[in-house]
Design a protein around this motif. Structure first.
Motif, mmCIF file in Angstrom:
data_model
loop_
_atom_site.group_PDB
_atom_site.id
_atom_site.type_symbol
_atom_site.label_atom_id
_atom_site.label_comp_id
_atom_site.label_asym_id
_atom_site.label_seq_id
_atom_site.Cartn_x
_atom_site.Cartn_y
_atom_site.Cartn_z
ATOM 1 N N ASN A 50 -10.973 3.644 13.065
ATOM 2 C CA ASN A 50 -11.212 3.345 11.664
ATOM 3 C C ASN A 50 -12.051 1.987 11.562
ATOM 4 N N GLU B 217 -7.907 -1.925 6.069
ATOM 5 C CA GLU B 217 -6.519 -1.599 6.262
ATOM 6 C C GLU B 217 -6.310 -0.469 5.139
ATOM 7 N N HIS B 218 -7.299 -0.274 4.468
ATOM 8 C CA HIS B 218 -7.450 0.809 3.395
ATOM 9 C C HIS B 218 -7.503 2.063 4.178
ATOM 10 N N HIS C 248 -2.831 6.330 9.488
ATOM 11 C CA HIS C 248 -1.986 5.842 10.251
ATOM 12 C C HIS C 248 -0.423 5.952 9.888
ATOM 13 N N GLU D 227 -11.216 -2.301 2.331
ATOM 14 C CA GLU D 227 -10.607 -3.082 3.536
ATOM 15 C C GLU D 227 -10.663 -2.004 4.723
ATOM 16 N N SER E 10 -6.975 2.492 7.327
ATOM 17 C CA SER E 10 -5.943 2.754 8.102
ATOM 18 C C SER E 10 -4.700 3.438 7.455
ATOM 19 N N ALA E 11 -4.706 2.799 6.187
ATOM 20 C CA ALA E 11 -3.334 3.387 5.719
ATOM 21 C C ALA E 11 -3.074 4.785 5.404
ATOM 22 N N LEU F 296 0.947 -1.234 -0.087
ATOM 23 C CA LEU F 296 -0.202 0.183 -0.041
ATOM 24 C C LEU F 296 0.730 1.132 0.046
#
Length: 198
Positions: A123, A94-95, A101, A92, A97-98, A49
């Motif tokens: 998130n 994670e997207h 964070h 996701e 968060s990316a 990412l």
């Protein structure tokens, strides 16, 4: 900026009365949200990412911080701060968060307000009109419970399935009429109790 931002939303509230008692002064909370296309949506599982983070997070942070500081009336007014991200159904966690964070994003806010504390956060995944919570704490002191504030709002048409909502929040004071002390008083009291029992 490479990110495709569909809209920017500013939410503001001013609390004047709490617990049937007027505040010593009104407490203002402001949130600024960018609704943007998820740069990883529709690409399947993306292992790395970092290219999108490096290309976009800093510009996104700078943009939202500038809007937030202007909306609350200056960086020197900000006492409590926090962040949040909500990813649509096709993305996701994670997207979300990316984008938030990373120091490339958060340092814009910390530097603007000369903060010492970490940025508290949420998130999550959500659909149109999902509740967005932005937890905040004192920018200089994580143990100052008076500034543990959660601001909440929603955007009726966001996030779409292939979008992410990225939010920064600020308050110009702690809660109205805080009365629960801080964690340092708890530590002292617990230590005294243990010593008395020894």
């Amino acid at each position: 900026m490479a990110l495709n931002i569909r809209k920017i939303v500013t939410y503001s509230e001013e609390v004047r009365i709490e617990g049937e008692r007027a505040a010593d002064r009104p407490v203002t909370t402001v949130m600024v949200a960018a609704v943007l296309t998820n740069p990883w949506a529709g690409r399947g599982f993306v292992e790395d990412l970092q290219p999108e983070i490096q290309a976009n997070a800093s510009d996104l942070g700078a943009l939202i911080v500038a809007r937030l500081v202007a909306a609350i009336g200056g960086a020197d007014r900000i006492e409590a701060y926090g962040k949040a991200a909500v990813v649509g159904a096709n993305g996701e966690i994670e997207h979300a968060s990316a984008l938030i964070h990373t120091l490339r994003f958060g340092n814009h806010y910390r530097e603007a307000v000369n903060a010492k504390s970490y940025l508290s956060f949420t998130n999550k995944r959500g659909g149109l009109g999902t509740s967005i919570q932005v937890p905040m704490m004192h920018k200089d002191d994580e143990g100052q419970r008076s500034h543990y504030i959660t601001a909440e709002f929603s955007i009726s048409d966001a996030p779409l399935a292939d979008e992410i909502v990225v939010v920064l929040g600020a308050a110009d004071a702690g809660r109205v009429h805080p009365r629960i002390g801080n964690r340092y008083l708890d530590l002292e009291a617990i230590a005294a109790e243990k010593q008395a029992q020894a």
